[in-house]
Design a protein around this motif. Structure first.
Motif, PDB file in Angstrom:
ATOM      1  N   ALA A  40     -28.825 -32.635 -37.357  1.00 24.06           N
ATOM      2  CA  ALA A  40     -29.181 -32.138 -38.699  1.00 24.06           C
ATOM      3  C   ALA A  40     -28.699 -33.100 -39.786  1.00 24.06           C
ATOM      4  CB  ALA A  40     -28.587 -30.754 -38.927  1.00 24.06           C
ATOM      5  N   SER A  95     -30.929 -35.389 -42.372  1.00 25.22           N
ATOM      6  CA  SER A  95     -30.727 -35.255 -43.816  1.00 25.22           C
ATOM      7  C   SER A  95     -30.505 -36.620 -44.467  1.00 25.22           C
ATOM      8  CB  SER A  95     -29.519 -34.354 -44.081  1.00 25.22           C
ATOM      9  OG  SER A  95     -29.319 -34.198 -45.455  1.00 25.22           O
ATOM     10  N   GLY A 110     -28.096 -26.769 -41.652  1.00 22.75           N
ATOM     11  CA  GLY A 110     -29.542 -26.868 -41.916  1.00 22.75           C
ATOM     12  C   GLY A 110     -29.792 -27.758 -43.119  1.00 22.75           C
ATOM     13  N   GLY A 160     -22.778 -24.320 -41.263  1.00 24.50           N
ATOM     14  CA  GLY A 160     -24.249 -24.296 -41.174  1.00 24.50           C
ATOM     15  C   GLY A 160     -24.783 -25.636 -41.665  1.00 24.50           C
ATOM     16  N   ASP A 218     -21.466 -26.351 -37.083  1.00 20.93           N
ATOM     17  CA  ASP A 218     -22.614 -25.523 -36.716  1.00 20.93           C
ATOM     18  C   ASP A 218     -22.379 -24.956 -35.319  1.00 20.93           C
ATOM     19  OD1 ASP A 218     -25.151 -24.261 -36.765  1.00 20.93           O
ATOM     20  OD2 ASP A 218     -25.966 -25.905 -37.972  1.00 20.93           O
ATOM     21  N   VAL A 225     -28.012 -18.767 -41.572  1.00 23.81           N
ATOM     22  CA  VAL A 225     -29.305 -18.105 -41.722  1.00 23.81           C
ATOM     23  C   VAL A 225     -29.170 -16.841 -42.590  1.00 23.81           C
ATOM     24  CG1 VAL A 225     -29.006 -16.817 -39.560  1.00 23.81           C
ATOM     25  CG2 VAL A 225     -31.298 -17.292 -40.403  1.00 23.81           C
TER      26      VAL A 225
END
Length: 802
Positions: A66, A70, A15, A13, A36, A110
């Motif tokens: 992503a 970041s 995010g 993930g 991801d 999530v």
């Protein structure tokens, strides 16, 4: 138990949180695989390029976008941009087999149980037995996630909850599942503290764990108090910010940054799942919050929340505040309270609480009410969310940036007084507090033999907080181990023949009293000890020289005194370098100007990873005058190699000062020539810094430290360097990159770093350069524009470009 080593982690993930965790593992030198999902459709740009869903660049688009976002974000999630090379990216279809080679898998997908369970099922097919597997959930019970997984999976599975942003917030909650092996918890607890630089807290599997349970309660109770007491959001932010040791963003600005939706999600989770919470009503959202959520006023992410930034008709930015009664934005109002004025002379936050709760105005009412609610609430959370009270304090300090936890604040007010406040508010503390008082313990914490002890409820005794042996806590030894004290410093015996000199001035500025204390510390160390550490555990190491003192002397044209003061600073720095004992500087946080000069003159620097260090004197219209300009010229000379274009090397060092460059982490300070590779080191956990610095001082003493001989071999380039610099500064001013006064300062610096206008490259002494530096500094102090810059900095804390 076999030794466990973490060489490679997989983060599932990508995010904001996943990428942040990946970056922090890269920060500490671990190889990271960031995975991801595969996109389900092409973007217009991809269609235009004729790409298909089978192309690798498309399949890794989500993860790569992503991570890129970041790495560009501010504040940066990474200590140094080149550390990002330690992260490789992929997707959960093509690259999932690679997880067989990692030592730890961290799931950050999530917050939906069905999706997490699906991910774990998929991961288990490829995971090597014995590999750690953890979830960064902030709300879903850990027990539900590992249902149906194998025995080995459940044994090595638990929650590891990082706080956002992972680089900066220190809390690392570890939440065991029903079958987590005790050795896994023990390993993660130690790894979090030693390698990730975190405050590790083993929590229970209760909704929102420790940090968010107390933190969200604190915010929710404020939401209700604001309406009840008819306070404005500016007033609340004034009352709940730095004055009580909380971040500048206080309450409402913090919610704007985090996102109101995130807060509501956690609050609803607690309201739904903590039916036995005696303050359950407080987790019900007030009407104004519901309206804001409906309007999508969620904070920074939607452009407005409790605050809203607009541009007026002249294009000037203005920040508006939300009126909680009308729910309309209006110009911000300045908040002022008499009680807060009373705390201005009190430097230490912990000493302010007594004054705040006895305030006779609305601020006093607010503090009595809000602390009463917080104190009562935390007593009832034991043993529900934690068996030990110190874990609640640790979680609030590390996760929410509070300087003191609830029980520490209560101790500062007095336990009896806290109980009075609780009763006055119509609340009750848990019975164990009365039992504590009747058992003879009058406070939640005590210090015994330099170690912090806490009140242990089952045994009714003061028990040592575990894990302190790797730390030296100056607060705990300051009184008992004091060797010398003046108004600027305290010198403490750290044991094993090593002294520590701790600054005690406002913002740890370096003035005459601090310099006298530093000299005294070297004297004492040379006579009776074997090494000296210069370190403190304040918010910042030091913001540099006391420019207020310089300003007064310059304005009154006391140039002889000013010359003597600068020489005293220079001599003290040289004393650090040429003493008979090893000196170790331990900078952290802001370490600017004179503090940077001090570190550059120690035998060794043990810097905290979060060190923002640089020579910033240009901002106040001078050059580094405490031996910093000399030192940069010396370091340039030491890096000249055969065949180098020496002018180019010198220019790098010149620009570091001329552009007032400040590192955004200790690792960047190596690039600036402020920290030196092979000599200076970086520690990730600031709590270990003084202990590590002491160990290095001891090591140097044991290796047979010899007093260094003063340098007479500094190669300066004279006219050829000076000519190049002057041409450069002329061009910069002509192109309007710098002002006329910047030009003047830069030329003075050029003269010092070139070693004056010598006709050819020459070897000179350090003292020769120090004299040039002092002369340049003094002449700049006679300039009106320099005085304007210093005055502006003293008034506003911001540099003036004039």
């Amino acid at each position: 138990m076999a030794k466990r080593i973490i060489k490679k982690v997989a983060v599932i993930g990508s995010g904001i949180m996943g990428s942040g965790i990946a970056c922090h593992f890269a920060n500490i030198g671990v190889e990271v695989l960031l995975l991801d999902i595969v996109p389900r459709e092409l973007t217009d740009a991809e269609k235009a390029k004729g790409l298909t869903l089978e192309d690798k660049v498309v399949r890794n688009r989500l993860v790569n976008d992503a991570l890129r976002a970041s790495l560009k974000s501010k504040p940066s999630p990474i200590y140094h941009q080149k550390f990002a090379d330690r992260i490789s990216t992929g997707n959960l279809e093509d690259d999932i087999t690679k997880i067989k080679d990692v030592d730890w898998i961290i799931e950050v997908v999530v917050e939906r149980l069905d999706i997490k369970k699906q991910v774990f099922e998929n991961l288990e097919k490829h995971r090597t037995p014995g590999t750690l597997i953890t979830s960064n959930t902030s709300g879903i019970p850990i027990q539900f996630m590992s249902e149906g997984r194998s025995e080995d999976f459940q044994k090595h599975f638990c929650g590891t909850h990082f706080f956002n942003p992972p680089r900066y917030l220190k809390l690392f909650e570890i939440i065991p599942g029903p079958k987590t092996d005790a050795s896994v918890l023990e390993f993660l607890n130690g790894y979090g503290e030693q390698y990730l630089g975190k405050t590790s807290v083993v929590a229970k599997d209760t909704p929102a764990f420790i940090g968010n349970r107390i933190g969200i309660f604190s915010i929710m109770s404020l939401f209700h108090t604001v309406k009840e007491m008819e306070l404005t959001i500016e007033e609340v932010d004034k009352l709940t910010g730095p004055v009580i040791g909380r971040p500048k963003s206080a309450t409402f600005r913090t919610v704007d940054v985090v996102g109101l939706d995130t807060l509501v999600h956690v609050a609803n989770g607690i309201a739904d799942n903590c039916k036995n919470d005696e303050r359950l009503q407080l987790f019900k959202l007030p009407d104004f919050i519901n309206t804001m959520v409906e309007n999508k006023w969620l904070g920074s992410k939607t452009g407005q929340g409790f605050y809203k930034k607009i541009k007026d008709e002249n294009g000037k930015s203005e920040i508006l505040s939300l009126d909680l009664n009308t729910l309309e934005y209006r110009s911000a109002k300045k908040a002022k309270f008499d009680t807060l004025e009373l705390t201005k002379p009190i430097d230490k936050v912990i000493d302010r609480f007594k004054v705040l709760v006895s305030g006779k105005d609305k601020a006093g009412d607010f503090y009595r009410k809000s602390f009463a609610q917080l104190f009562a609430y935390v007593t009832h959370r034991i043993p529900e969310i934690s068996d030990e009270l110190y874990k609640i304090d640790d979680a609030m300090k590390a996760g929410f940036g509070w300087e003191h936890g609830p029980f520490q604040i209560w101790d500062a007010i007095g336990v009896e007084k806290g109980l009075e406040l609780i009763k006055a508010e119509g609340l009750e503390a848990a019975n164990w507090v009365d039992n504590m008082l009747s058992s003879g313990s009058t406070s939640f914490y005590t210090v015994q033999n330099g170690a912090t002890h806490y009140y242990d409820i089952p045994s009714k005794t003061q028990t040592k907080v575990p894990g302190q042996d790797a730390f030296i806590i100056l607060d705990n030894i300051r009184k008992s181990n004091q060797v010398f004290k003046n108004s600027g410093v305290v010198v403490e015996d750290l044991g094993d023949g090593i002294l520590n000199c701790e600054f005690q001035s406002k913002m740890n500025t370096i003035g005459g009293d601090v310099l006298a204390g530093l000299n005294k510390a070297v004297d004492i160390a040379e006579k009776d000890f074997e090494g000296l550490v210069i370190g403190n555990q304040g918010a910042n190491f030091s913001v540099g020289a006391n420019i207020g003192m310089i300003f007064m002397m310059a304005v009154e044209q006391e140039y002889d005194e000013l010359n003597a003061a600068i020489k005293y600073f220079q001599d003290t720095m040289m004393r650090m370098r040429y003493s008979a004992i090893p000196t170790v500087s331990a900078p952290h946080g802001m370490s600017l100007g004179g503090a940077c000069e001090l570190s550059m003159h120690a035998d060794k620097v043990v810097a905290a990873a979060e060190t923002y260090i640089g020579l910033v004197e240009f901002g106040v219209g001078v050059i580094p005058g405490g031996a910093g300009s000399k030192e940069m010229a010396l370091r340039a000379s030491d890096t000249f190699r055969k065949g180098d274009v020496e002018l180019n090397v010198l220019q790098e060092y010149f620009l570091t000062i001329g552009m007032a460059k400040v590192s955004t982490s200790a690792y960047e300070a190596y690039d600036l020539g402020i920290l030196q590779k092979g000599k200076d080191i970086v520690v990730v956990n600031k709590d270990r810094q003084i202990a590590t610095a002491k160990a290095h001082a001891r090591l140097m003493a044991d290796a047979g430290y010899t007093q260094p001989v003063k340098r007479k071999d500094v190669k300066v380039l004279g006219k050829q360097a000076l000519g190049m610099f002057l041409v450069g500064t002329d061009a910069m001013e002509a192109s309007n990159y710098i002002s006329e006064h910047d030009h003047k300062i830069a030329n003075k610096l050029a003269y010092v770093m070139a070693g004056g206008d010598l006709s050819e490259p020459t070897l000179v002494t350090e003292q020769y350069l120090l004299d040039l530096e002092r002369e340049a500094f003094l002449s700049l102090c006679t300039e009106r524009k320099t005085l304007e810059r210093i005055q502006h900095m003293l008034k506003t804390g911001k540099p003036l470009r004039n």
